[in-house]
Design a protein around this motif. Structure first.
Motif, PDB file in Angstrom:
ATOM      1  N   SER A 105      36.515  78.743  24.912  1.00 17.48           N
ATOM      2  CA  SER A 105      37.777  77.858  25.657  1.00 17.48           C
ATOM      3  C   SER A 105      37.452  77.379  26.797  1.00 17.48           C
ATOM      4  O   SER A 105      38.199  77.098  27.938  1.00 17.48           O
ATOM      5  CB  SER A 105      38.945  78.786  25.710  1.00 17.48           C
ATOM      6  N   GLY A 106      36.045  77.047  26.754  1.00 22.61           N
ATOM      7  CA  GLY A 106      35.413  76.209  27.947  1.00 22.61           C
ATOM      8  C   GLY A 106      35.246  76.987  28.960  1.00 22.61           C
ATOM      9  O   GLY A 106      34.822  76.731  30.358  1.00 22.61           O
ATOM     10  N   VAL A 107      35.148  78.530  28.825  1.00 27.07           N
ATOM     11  CA  VAL A 107      34.729  79.159  30.001  1.00 27.07           C
ATOM     12  C   VAL A 107      33.463  79.947  29.516  1.00 27.07           C
ATOM     13  O   VAL A 107      33.195  80.630  28.632  1.00 27.07           O
ATOM     14  CB  VAL A 107      35.793  80.362  30.221  1.00 27.07           C
ATOM     15  N   ILE A 108      32.424  79.917  30.445  1.00 30.85           N
ATOM     16  CA  ILE A 108      31.136  80.780  30.366  1.00 30.85           C
ATOM     17  C   ILE A 108      31.249  81.873  30.869  1.00 30.85           C
ATOM     18  O   ILE A 108      31.539  81.896  32.359  1.00 30.85           O
ATOM     19  CB  ILE A 108      29.995  79.837  30.714  1.00 30.85           C
ATOM     20  N   GLU A 109      31.307  83.065  30.584  1.00 36.47           N
ATOM     21  CA  GLU A 109      31.548  84.511  31.088  1.00 36.47           C
ATOM     22  C   GLU A 109      29.869  84.984  31.063  1.00 36.47           C
ATOM     23  O   GLU A 109      29.133  85.189  30.158  1.00 36.47           O
ATOM     24  CB  GLU A 109      32.432  85.534  30.387  1.00 36.47           C
ATOM     25  N   ASP A 131      26.100  75.530  37.325  1.00 36.26           N
ATOM     26  CA  ASP A 131      25.268  74.227  37.025  1.00 36.26           C
ATOM     27  C   ASP A 131      25.483  73.819  35.526  1.00 36.26           C
ATOM     28  O   ASP A 131      25.563  72.721  35.473  1.00 36.26           O
ATOM     29  CB  ASP A 131      23.782  74.288  37.398  1.00 36.26           C
ATOM     30  N   VAL A 132      25.222  74.786  34.733  1.00 33.77           N
ATOM     31  CA  VAL A 132      25.228  74.638  33.179  1.00 33.77           C
ATOM     32  C   VAL A 132      26.630  74.241  32.928  1.00 33.77           C
ATOM     33  O   VAL A 132      26.750  73.298  32.186  1.00 33.77           O
ATOM     34  CB  VAL A 132      24.934  75.887  32.460  1.00 33.77           C
ATOM     35  N   THR A 168      30.363  70.026  31.115  1.00 35.15           N
ATOM     36  CA  THR A 168      31.593  68.986  31.489  1.00 35.15           C
ATOM     37  C   THR A 168      31.308  67.547  31.439  1.00 35.15           C
ATOM     38  O   THR A 168      31.874  66.679  30.729  1.00 35.15           O
ATOM     39  CB  THR A 168      32.211  69.328  32.588  1.00 35.15           C
ATOM     40  N   ARG A 169      30.101  67.327  32.094  1.00 39.11           N
ATOM     41  CA  ARG A 169      29.915  65.863  32.041  1.00 39.11           C
ATOM     42  C   ARG A 169      29.175  65.111  30.592  1.00 39.11           C
ATOM     43  O   ARG A 169      29.622  64.377  30.052  1.00 39.11           O
ATOM     44  CB  ARG A 169      28.488  65.830  33.063  1.00 39.11           C
ATOM     45  N   LEU A 170      28.656  66.157  29.895  1.00 38.41           N
ATOM     46  CA  LEU A 170      27.948  65.594  28.538  1.00 38.41           C
ATOM     47  C   LEU A 170      28.902  65.599  27.589  1.00 38.41           C
ATOM     48  O   LEU A 170      28.892  64.659  26.895  1.00 38.41           O
ATOM     49  CB  LEU A 170      26.576  66.439  28.431  1.00 38.41           C
ATOM     50  N   LEU A 171      29.689  66.594  27.537  1.00 41.63           N
ATOM     51  CA  LEU A 171      30.649  66.855  26.207  1.00 41.63           C
ATOM     52  C   LEU A 171      32.092  66.156  26.653  1.00 41.63           C
ATOM     53  O   LEU A 171      32.799  66.067  25.604  1.00 41.63           O
ATOM     54  CB  LEU A 171      30.791  68.364  26.040  1.00 41.63           C
ATOM     55  N   GLY A 172      32.283  65.775  27.851  1.00 40.51           N
ATOM     56  CA  GLY A 172      33.551  65.165  28.103  1.00 40.51           C
ATOM     57  C   GLY A 172      34.825  66.181  27.920  1.00 40.51           C
ATOM     58  O   GLY A 172      35.910  65.744  27.851  1.00 40.51           O
TER      59      GLY A 172
END
Length: 142
Positions: free
Chosen positions: A59-63, A109-110, A115-119
């Motif tokens: 869900s948009g979270v990197i753990e 950073d990832v 966020t930038r590349l996938l919108g």
């Protein structure tokens, strides 16, 4: 007649079992008298999607469990290309150890890059190390 060994990153005087094991294999190959090239990839980009069968991005979270540490990322397909090239020209690569990685980024950073590349929004949620241990034990690790 030429071995390309896919090892792991780590210092040459590793004391952590995972890296020390890879170095033991490297020494065994060297002592066996084979022509060799050692590949030591850093962090595989593919681990961003799944690590040990566990979905790494939910869900948009990197753990992850590494704080703000920056890692040297490499694509597994690029590692395969290096291995193939090395096998095709062993005389150029015999006796070499190549550390493979080319994009130094933290998990924060990832998340920003994704966020930038996938919108869509991504964020990094740094977890304490004991959560990693609990998750690994729950997955069956000793």
């Amino acid at each position: 007649q030429h071995i390309v060994h896919l090892g792991a990153c780590g210092r040459d005087d590793a004391t952590i079992g995972h890296w020390a094991w890879h170095q033991l294999v490297e020494r065994y190959i060297e002592w066996s008298g084979f022509s060799f090239t050692h590949l030591r990839p850093e962090c595989f980009m593919q681990n961003l999607l799944s690590y040990d069968g566990t979905q790494a991005v939910k869900s948009g979270v990197i753990e992850q469990y590494t704080g703000d540490t920056a890692f040297n990322w490499v694509d597994g397909e690029d590692v395969a290309r290096v291995a193939a090239h090395t096998l095709l020209q062993p005389h150029k690569h015999a006796g070499q150890t190549y550390r493979l990685g080319y994009d130094i980024q933290s998990y924060g950073d990832v998340a920003n890059i994704m966020t930038r590349l996938l919108g869509q929004p991504f964020r990094y949620d740094a977890q304490p190390p004991h959560v990693f241990l609990e998750n690994m034990r729950a997955a069956g690790a000793e």
